[in-house]
Scaffold this motif. Structure first.
Motif, mmCIF file in Angstrom:
data_model
loop_
_atom_site.group_PDB
_atom_site.id
_atom_site.type_symbol
_atom_site.label_atom_id
_atom_site.label_comp_id
_atom_site.label_asym_id
_atom_site.label_seq_id
_atom_site.Cartn_x
_atom_site.Cartn_y
_atom_site.Cartn_z
ATOM 1 N N THR A 106 0.835 -1.203 0.000
ATOM 2 C CA THR A 106 0.000 0.000 0.000
ATOM 3 C C THR A 106 0.871 1.255 0.000
ATOM 4 O O THR A 106 1.904 1.299 0.674
ATOM 5 C CB THR A 106 -0.923 0.005 1.227
ATOM 6 O OG1 THR A 106 -1.750 -1.165 1.209
ATOM 7 C CG2 THR A 106 -1.825 1.236 1.222
ATOM 8 N N VAL A 107 0.431 2.238 -0.752
ATOM 9 C CA VAL A 107 1.057 3.549 -0.744
ATOM 10 C C VAL A 107 0.015 4.554 -0.259
ATOM 11 O O VAL A 107 -1.175 4.399 -0.527
ATOM 12 C CB VAL A 107 1.616 3.926 -2.128
ATOM 13 C CG1 VAL A 107 0.525 4.010 -3.175
ATOM 14 C CG2 VAL A 107 2.411 5.221 -2.062
ATOM 15 N N TYR A 108 0.491 5.544 0.461
ATOM 16 C CA TYR A 108 -0.404 6.523 1.082
ATOM 17 C C TYR A 108 -0.053 7.937 0.625
ATOM 18 O O TYR A 108 1.080 8.221 0.238
ATOM 19 C CB TYR A 108 -0.281 6.460 2.611
ATOM 20 C CG TYR A 108 -0.515 5.101 3.197
ATOM 21 C CD1 TYR A 108 0.556 4.257 3.496
ATOM 22 C CD2 TYR A 108 -1.800 4.649 3.457
ATOM 23 C CE1 TYR A 108 0.355 3.007 4.039
ATOM 24 C CE2 TYR A 108 -2.020 3.390 4.001
ATOM 25 C CZ TYR A 108 -0.936 2.579 4.277
ATOM 26 O OH TYR A 108 -1.147 1.327 4.814
ATOM 27 N N LEU A 109 -1.031 8.802 0.714
ATOM 28 C CA LEU A 109 -0.803 10.222 0.515
ATOM 29 C C LEU A 109 -1.544 10.967 1.616
ATOM 30 O O LEU A 109 -2.778 11.009 1.618
ATOM 31 C CB LEU A 109 -1.283 10.699 -0.853
ATOM 32 C CG LEU A 109 -0.958 12.157 -1.175
ATOM 33 C CD1 LEU A 109 0.559 12.348 -1.322
ATOM 34 C CD2 LEU A 109 -1.678 12.611 -2.441
ATOM 35 N N GLN A 110 -0.786 11.490 2.562
ATOM 36 C CA GLN A 110 -1.361 12.311 3.619
ATOM 37 C C GLN A 110 -1.422 13.746 3.113
ATOM 38 O O GLN A 110 -0.392 14.318 2.743
ATOM 39 C CB GLN A 110 -0.516 12.233 4.885
ATOM 40 C CG GLN A 110 -1.003 13.107 6.019
ATOM 41 C CD GLN A 110 -2.334 12.659 6.579
ATOM 42 O OE1 GLN A 110 -2.567 11.473 6.782
ATOM 43 N NE2 GLN A 110 -3.238 13.610 6.827
ATOM 44 N N MET A 111 -2.611 14.299 3.105
ATOM 45 C CA MET A 111 -2.812 15.647 2.579
ATOM 46 C C MET A 111 -3.347 16.542 3.694
ATOM 47 O O MET A 111 -4.421 16.278 4.249
ATOM 48 C CB MET A 111 -3.795 15.617 1.414
ATOM 49 C CG MET A 111 -3.375 14.697 0.289
ATOM 50 S SD MET A 111 -4.426 14.843 -1.172
ATOM 51 C CE MET A 111 -5.974 14.256 -0.523
ATOM 52 N N ASN A 112 -2.581 17.558 4.020
ATOM 53 C CA ASN A 112 -2.957 18.504 5.060
ATOM 54 C C ASN A 112 -3.149 19.903 4.456
ATOM 55 O O ASN A 112 -2.715 20.163 3.335
ATOM 56 C CB ASN A 112 -1.900 18.552 6.159
ATOM 57 C CG ASN A 112 -1.683 17.225 6.833
ATOM 58 O OD1 ASN A 112 -2.625 16.440 7.005
ATOM 59 N ND2 ASN A 112 -0.456 16.941 7.225
ATOM 60 N N SER A 113 -3.772 20.761 5.214
ATOM 61 C CA SER A 113 -3.990 22.159 4.776
ATOM 62 C C SER A 113 -4.552 22.211 3.369
ATOM 63 O O SER A 113 -4.071 22.955 2.510
ATOM 64 C CB SER A 113 -2.664 22.939 4.850
ATOM 65 O OG SER A 113 -2.134 22.913 6.157
ATOM 66 N N LEU A 114 -5.572 21.435 3.136
ATOM 67 C CA LEU A 114 -6.133 21.335 1.792
ATOM 68 C C LEU A 114 -6.764 22.646 1.341
ATOM 69 O O LEU A 114 -7.331 23.400 2.158
ATOM 70 C CB LEU A 114 -7.152 20.201 1.744
ATOM 71 C CG LEU A 114 -6.520 18.805 1.680
ATOM 72 C CD1 LEU A 114 -7.517 17.731 2.078
ATOM 73 C CD2 LEU A 114 -5.968 18.541 0.288
ATOM 74 N N LYS A 115 -6.648 22.885 0.052
ATOM 75 C CA LYS A 115 -7.158 24.101 -0.574
ATOM 76 C C LYS A 115 -8.178 23.731 -1.644
ATOM 77 O O LYS A 115 -8.126 22.619 -2.195
ATOM 78 C CB LYS A 115 -6.003 24.879 -1.216
ATOM 79 C CG LYS A 115 -4.850 25.193 -0.282
ATOM 80 C CD LYS A 115 -3.701 25.826 -1.051
ATOM 81 C CE LYS A 115 -2.521 26.121 -0.138
ATOM 82 N NZ LYS A 115 -1.383 26.725 -0.902
ATOM 83 N N PRO A 116 -9.046 24.644 -1.998
ATOM 84 C CA PRO A 116 -10.009 24.340 -3.076
ATOM 85 C C PRO A 116 -9.328 23.912 -4.369
ATOM 86 O O PRO A 116 -9.866 23.059 -5.101
ATOM 87 C CB PRO A 116 -10.755 25.664 -3.245
ATOM 88 C CG PRO A 116 -10.705 26.294 -1.897
ATOM 89 C CD PRO A 116 -9.346 25.927 -1.352
ATOM 90 N N GLU A 117 -8.156 24.441 -4.637
ATOM 91 C CA GLU A 117 -7.440 24.073 -5.866
ATOM 92 C C GLU A 117 -6.870 22.673 -5.831
ATOM 93 O O GLU A 117 -6.341 22.187 -6.832
ATOM 94 C CB GLU A 117 -6.342 25.098 -6.186
ATOM 95 C CG GLU A 117 -5.400 25.383 -5.040
ATOM 96 C CD GLU A 117 -5.798 26.645 -4.280
ATOM 97 O OE1 GLU A 117 -7.014 26.837 -4.020
ATOM 98 O OE2 GLU A 117 -4.884 27.430 -3.930
ATOM 99 N N ASP A 118 -6.962 22.003 -4.695
ATOM 100 C CA ASP A 118 -6.562 20.593 -4.614
ATOM 101 C C ASP A 118 -7.677 19.662 -5.092
ATOM 102 O O ASP A 118 -7.475 18.443 -5.193
ATOM 103 C CB ASP A 118 -6.192 20.224 -3.181
ATOM 104 C CG ASP A 118 -4.947 20.945 -2.697
ATOM 105 O OD1 ASP A 118 -4.947 21.409 -1.533
ATOM 106 O OD2 ASP A 118 -3.984 21.051 -3.477
ATOM 107 N N THR A 119 -8.832 20.214 -5.373
ATOM 108 C CA THR A 119 -9.953 19.411 -5.858
ATOM 109 C C THR A 119 -9.601 18.752 -7.187
ATOM 110 O O THR A 119 -9.202 19.421 -8.142
ATOM 111 C CB THR A 119 -11.201 20.289 -6.027
ATOM 112 O OG1 THR A 119 -11.606 20.784 -4.748
ATOM 113 C CG2 THR A 119 -12.345 19.502 -6.653
ATOM 114 N N ALA A 120 -9.727 17.428 -7.218
ATOM 115 C CA ALA A 120 -9.348 16.661 -8.410
ATOM 116 C C ALA A 120 -9.649 15.188 -8.152
ATOM 117 O O ALA A 120 -9.957 14.794 -7.024
ATOM 118 C CB ALA A 120 -7.870 16.842 -8.716
#
Length: 117
Positions: A80-94
């Protein structure tokens, strides 16, 4: 060969999500793994990548937009590979896609991430 992404969803700006990509059908530890994303009307872009963990180690690379906010990691025991995403912004929508690369390249089907208040 399958790559199955999970963990996407709707989150408010400033929030966090952890994406997972479960792999099967190939020798996971030999493959470099990466996360891409594609927003509506835009080309798919690399977000983060991590090495295979062989002689060069688990080296990581990030898009400038992800540096300091996202962290890619892998667990070879769990394939398994993970992506921890913090401080998300509207431009991260995808739609976020997982990719495995060695001599072959495999893609998952993606998981939607929507950042909105």
């Amino acid at each position: 060969v399958t790559l199955v992404e999970s963990g996407g969803g709707l989150v408010q700006p400033g929030g966090s999500l952890r994406l997972s990509c479960a792999a099967s059908g190939f020798t996971f530890s030999r493959y470099s793994m990466s996360w891409y994303r594609q927003a509506p009307g835009k080309e798919r872009e690399l977000v983060a990548a991590i090495g295979s963990g062989d002689s060069v180690g688990d080296s990581t690379n990030y898009a400038d937009s992800a540096k300091g906010r996202f962290t890619i990691s892998r667990d070879n025991a769990k394939n398994t590979v993970y992506l921890q995403m913090n401080s998300l912004k509207p431009e991260d929508t995808a739609v976020y896609y997982c990719r495995a690369v060695y001599f072959s390249s495999y893609w998952g089907r993606g998981t939607q991430v929507t950042v909105s208040s």
